[in-house]
Motif scaffolding. Structure first.
Motif, PDB file in Angstrom:
ATOM      1  N   GLY A   1       0.821  -1.006  -0.166  1.00 29.77           N
ATOM      2  CA  GLY A   1       0.067  -0.092  -0.046  1.00 29.77           C
ATOM      3  C   GLY A   1       0.962   1.491  -0.112  1.00 29.77           C
ATOM      4  N   GLN A   2       2.088   1.246   0.269  1.00 33.98           N
ATOM      5  CA  GLN A   2       2.907   2.282  -0.114  1.00 33.98           C
ATOM      6  C   GLN A   2       3.824   2.245  -1.360  1.00 33.98           C
ATOM      7  OE1 GLN A   2       2.825   4.546   2.659  1.00 33.98           O
ATOM      8  NE2 GLN A   2       1.308   3.169   3.428  1.00 33.98           N
ATOM      9  N   THR A   3       3.408   1.529  -2.122  1.00 35.73           N
ATOM     10  CA  THR A   3       4.294   1.395  -3.250  1.00 35.73           C
ATOM     11  C   THR A   3       4.079   2.488  -4.343  1.00 35.73           C
ATOM     12  OG1 THR A   3       4.079  -0.935  -3.207  1.00 35.73           O
ATOM     13  CG2 THR A   3       4.858  -0.122  -5.386  1.00 35.73           C
ATOM     14  N   SER A   4       5.182   3.305  -4.963  1.00 30.49           N
ATOM     15  CA  SER A   4       5.218   4.201  -6.020  1.00 30.49           C
ATOM     16  C   SER A   4       4.821   3.557  -7.318  1.00 30.49           C
ATOM     17  CB  SER A   4       6.349   5.046  -5.846  1.00 30.49           C
ATOM     18  OG  SER A   4       5.930   6.148  -6.884  1.00 30.49           O
ATOM     19  N   TRP A   5       3.642   3.223  -7.674  1.00 29.67           N
ATOM     20  CA  TRP A   5       3.600   2.451  -8.922  1.00 29.67           C
ATOM     21  C   TRP A   5       3.951   3.001 -10.388  1.00 29.67           C
ATOM     22  CZ3 TRP A   5       2.068  -2.293  -7.770  1.00 29.67           C
ATOM     23  CH2 TRP A   5       1.355  -2.538  -6.612  1.00 29.67           C
ATOM     24  N   LEU A   6       4.068   4.458 -10.189  1.00 32.37           N
ATOM     25  CA  LEU A   6       4.482   5.109 -11.191  1.00 32.37           C
ATOM     26  C   LEU A   6       5.786   5.519 -11.172  1.00 32.37           C
ATOM     27  CD1 LEU A   6       1.263   6.801 -12.577  1.00 32.37           C
ATOM     28  CD2 LEU A   6       2.409   4.673 -13.471  1.00 32.37           C
ATOM     29  N   GLY A   7       6.248   5.311  -9.881  1.00 30.19           N
ATOM     30  CA  GLY A   7       7.642   6.141  -9.739  1.00 30.19           C
ATOM     31  C   GLY A   7       8.952   5.027  -9.419  1.00 30.19           C
ATOM     32  N   THR A   8       8.615   3.766  -9.664  1.00 32.86           N
ATOM     33  CA  THR A   8       9.479   2.663  -9.272  1.00 32.86           C
ATOM     34  C   THR A   8       9.807   2.237 -10.842  1.00 32.86           C
ATOM     35  OG1 THR A   8       8.564   2.006  -7.366  1.00 32.86           O
ATOM     36  CG2 THR A   8       9.856   0.501  -8.337  1.00 32.86           C
ATOM     37  N   GLU A   9      11.170   2.107 -11.282  1.00 33.48           N
ATOM     38  CA  GLU A   9      11.635   1.744 -12.532  1.00 33.48           C
ATOM     39  C   GLU A   9      11.082   0.377 -12.870  1.00 33.48           C
ATOM     40  OE1 GLU A   9      15.501   2.359 -13.416  1.00 33.48           O
ATOM     41  OE2 GLU A   9      15.555   4.591 -12.311  1.00 33.48           O
ATOM     42  N   THR A  10      11.098  -0.672 -11.964  1.00 30.64           N
ATOM     43  CA  THR A  10      10.754  -1.874 -12.332  1.00 30.64           C
ATOM     44  C   THR A  10       9.395  -2.337 -12.363  1.00 30.64           C
ATOM     45  OG1 THR A  10      10.731  -2.512  -9.759  1.00 30.64           O
ATOM     46  CG2 THR A  10      12.996  -2.962 -11.293  1.00 30.64           C
ATOM     47  N   LEU A  11       8.434  -1.151 -12.027  1.00 30.12           N
ATOM     48  CA  LEU A  11       6.981  -1.482 -12.057  1.00 30.12           C
ATOM     49  C   LEU A  11       6.168  -0.405 -12.894  1.00 30.12           C
ATOM     50  CD1 LEU A  11       6.167  -1.856  -8.083  1.00 30.12           C
ATOM     51  CD2 LEU A  11       6.234  -3.550  -9.978  1.00 30.12           C
ATOM     52  N   VAL A  12       6.773   0.596 -13.182  1.00 31.67           N
ATOM     53  CA  VAL A  12       6.146   1.640 -13.994  1.00 31.67           C
ATOM     54  C   VAL A  12       5.507   1.152 -15.203  1.00 31.67           C
ATOM     55  CG1 VAL A  12       8.182   2.556 -14.997  1.00 31.67           C
ATOM     56  CG2 VAL A  12       6.132   3.800 -15.071  1.00 31.67           C
ATOM     57  N   ASN A  13       6.232   0.277 -15.999  1.00 27.55           N
ATOM     58  CA  ASN A  13       5.806  -0.105 -17.305  1.00 27.55           C
ATOM     59  C   ASN A  13       4.667  -0.962 -17.397  1.00 27.55           C
ATOM     60  OD1 ASN A  13       7.623   1.594 -19.351  1.00 27.55           O
ATOM     61  ND2 ASN A  13       9.138   0.100 -18.464  1.00 27.55           N
ATOM     62  N   TYR A  14       4.720  -1.991 -16.236  1.00 28.26           N
ATOM     63  CA  TYR A  14       3.561  -2.866 -16.163  1.00 28.26           C
ATOM     64  C   TYR A  14       2.550  -2.250 -15.532  1.00 28.26           C
ATOM     65  CZ  TYR A  14       7.103  -6.742 -16.842  1.00 28.26           C
ATOM     66  OH  TYR A  14       7.783  -7.308 -17.542  1.00 28.26           O
ATOM     67  N   SER A  15       2.629  -1.155 -14.751  1.00 29.79           N
ATOM     68  CA  SER A  15       1.469  -0.417 -14.153  1.00 29.79           C
ATOM     69  C   SER A  15       0.765   0.303 -15.336  1.00 29.79           C
ATOM     70  CB  SER A  15       1.999   0.647 -13.081  1.00 29.79           C
ATOM     71  OG  SER A  15       2.436   0.144 -12.329  1.00 29.79           O
ATOM     72  N   LEU A  16       1.413   1.024 -16.369  1.00 37.76           N
ATOM     73  CA  LEU A  16       0.865   1.570 -17.459  1.00 37.76           C
ATOM     74  C   LEU A  16       0.301   0.739 -18.384  1.00 37.76           C
ATOM     75  CD1 LEU A  16       3.916   4.014 -18.279  1.00 37.76           C
ATOM     76  CD2 LEU A  16       1.697   4.481 -17.366  1.00 37.76           C
ATOM     77  N   ALA A  17       1.095  -0.463 -18.693  1.00 40.93           N
ATOM     78  CA  ALA A  17       0.487  -1.511 -19.591  1.00 40.93           C
ATOM     79  C   ALA A  17      -0.908  -2.208 -18.802  1.00 40.93           C
ATOM     80  CB  ALA A  17       1.265  -2.619 -19.664  1.00 40.93           C
ATOM     81  N   SER A  18      -1.025  -2.248 -17.623  1.00 38.19           N
ATOM     82  CA  SER A  18      -2.347  -2.567 -16.970  1.00 38.19           C
ATOM     83  C   SER A  18      -3.483  -1.899 -17.283  1.00 38.19           C
ATOM     84  CB  SER A  18      -2.103  -3.006 -15.537  1.00 38.19           C
ATOM     85  OG  SER A  18      -2.062  -1.645 -14.961  1.00 38.19           O
ATOM     86  N   THR A  19      -3.200  -0.637 -17.459  1.00 38.15           N
ATOM     87  CA  THR A  19      -3.969   0.378 -17.961  1.00 38.15           C
ATOM     88  C   THR A  19      -4.636   0.040 -19.456  1.00 38.15           C
ATOM     89  OG1 THR A  19      -3.162   2.148 -16.573  1.00 38.15           O
ATOM     90  CG2 THR A  19      -4.832   2.849 -18.213  1.00 38.15           C
ATOM     91  N   GLY A  20      -3.848   0.027 -20.293  1.00 40.43           N
ATOM     92  CA  GLY A  20      -4.227  -0.609 -21.677  1.00 40.43           C
ATOM     93  C   GLY A  20      -5.064  -2.019 -21.482  1.00 40.43           C
ATOM     94  N   LEU A  21      -4.679  -2.957 -20.633  1.00 35.61           N
ATOM     95  CA  LEU A  21      -5.463  -4.075 -20.322  1.00 35.61           C
ATOM     96  C   LEU A  21      -6.801  -3.910 -20.323  1.00 35.61           C
ATOM     97  CD1 LEU A  21      -4.256  -7.359 -18.802  1.00 35.61           C
ATOM     98  CD2 LEU A  21      -6.384  -6.400 -18.438  1.00 35.61           C
TER      99      LEU A  21
END
Length: 297
Positions: free
Chosen positions: A150-170
């Motif tokens: 719950g404290q994760t920076s989904w758009l500010g973490t280099e290893t997560l940002v692309n998967y976070s953005l891609a999940s929006t496309g999904l």
């Protein structure tokens, strides 16, 4: 005028008249710009100068010799992975909502609605979802006891940002794929399913032996759109992250746009666009080769 002409000539004139305007528009806004793009890729044009110095293959050499340019293709991998998951989920819902399920039309509409939403509006909406402090995703995770996530920076973490953005496309495009798959399912003759039921085939066997093989052409089309869409992503990272953090979410198309409009190097940007087009053609050929195996002989 037409009275003195034969029927075949009248028919030819009418057909040409109907095709003339579409062909003019197609040539003006598609083929002519494409030819100019190829020409600019061999120049060192800055976008506004009347001179366009000819540099030959230097732009293409720059693209293939600069590792920073091709490195951004690794950022598109997340969109490819999510695209595959998107198609699997779409097939699942298509099979489910093609059955005798009460209220299935309402569920179809609900799942299709995200596709008709504006892409920029979707990006801003998910900006609030992924917000680190007040985002609905982190608030939900905290509410169920997952305080670490719950404290994760989904758009500010280099290893997560692309998967976070891609999940929006999904979320946005899954309904579109689902509708296409439903149309494909409805084209399968019901007699085949009745025969399989008589032969004692289970639901899983029916799906694997009858449904999926008959959907092969449509699956092939959607996979092609998925791969090309993954290579051409632009709007989500542009609106939400501007390519950050530290360029971790910059896609190839973003790099092309920045090269042209931020650095005024239209020649190099044109070469990068031609190379992207070449990759799309290669992907299409490879996909055709792989999926055609085991087909009709």
């Amino acid at each position: 005028m037409f009275g003195t002409l034969s029927y075949n000539k009248q028919k030819t004139i009418i057909i040409v008249s109907f095709l003339l305007i579409p062909l003019i528009l197609l040539g003006t806004f598609t083929y002519y710009p494409a030819l100019k793009l190829v020409y600019y890729s061999f120049t060192n044009w800055d976008g506004y100068s009347p001179e366009k110095p000819w540099v030959g293959l230097d732009n293409y050499k720059e693209v293939f010799s600069n590792p920073d340019i091709f490195k951004v293709f690794t950022h598109n991998f997340a969109y490819f992975v999510m695209g595959l998951i998107q198609n699997i989920v779409a097939i699942y819902f298509a099979v489910l909502l093609n059955s005798k399920l009460r209220g299935k039309n309402a569920f179809r509409i609900m799942l299709f609605l995200p596709y008709i939403m504006n892409g920029v509006a979707v990006a801003f909406m998910f900006g609030y979802v992924f917000d680190t402090t007040n985002g609905s995703l982190n608030l939900f995770l905290n509410s169920i006891g997952l305080t670490g996530l719950g404290q994760t920076s989904w758009l500010g973490t280099e290893t997560l940002v692309n998967y976070s953005l891609a999940s929006t496309g999904l979320w946005r495009f899954m309904g579109y794929n689902m509708v296409i798959y439903i149309a494909s399912l409805q084209a399968i003759p019901r007699d085949i399913y009745e025969a399989s039921k008589i032969d004692g085939a289970s639901s899983l066997q029916t799906l694997w032996r009858i449904t999926l093989p008959n959907m092969k052409t449509v699956i092939q089309l959607n996979l092609f759109l998925t791969v090309t869409g993954a290579l051409e992503v632009f709007d989500l990272p542009f609106v939400l992250t501007k390519g950050g953090p530290a360029g971790a979410s910059q896609t190839y198309v973003q790099r092309v746009v920045d090269t042209a409009f931020a650095f005024n190097n239209y020649g190099l940007a044109s070469a990068m666009s031609i190379i992207l087009l070449f990759f799309v053609v290669v992907v299409l050929l490879v996909q055709q080769l792989v999926l055609s195996r085991g087909g009709d002989k």
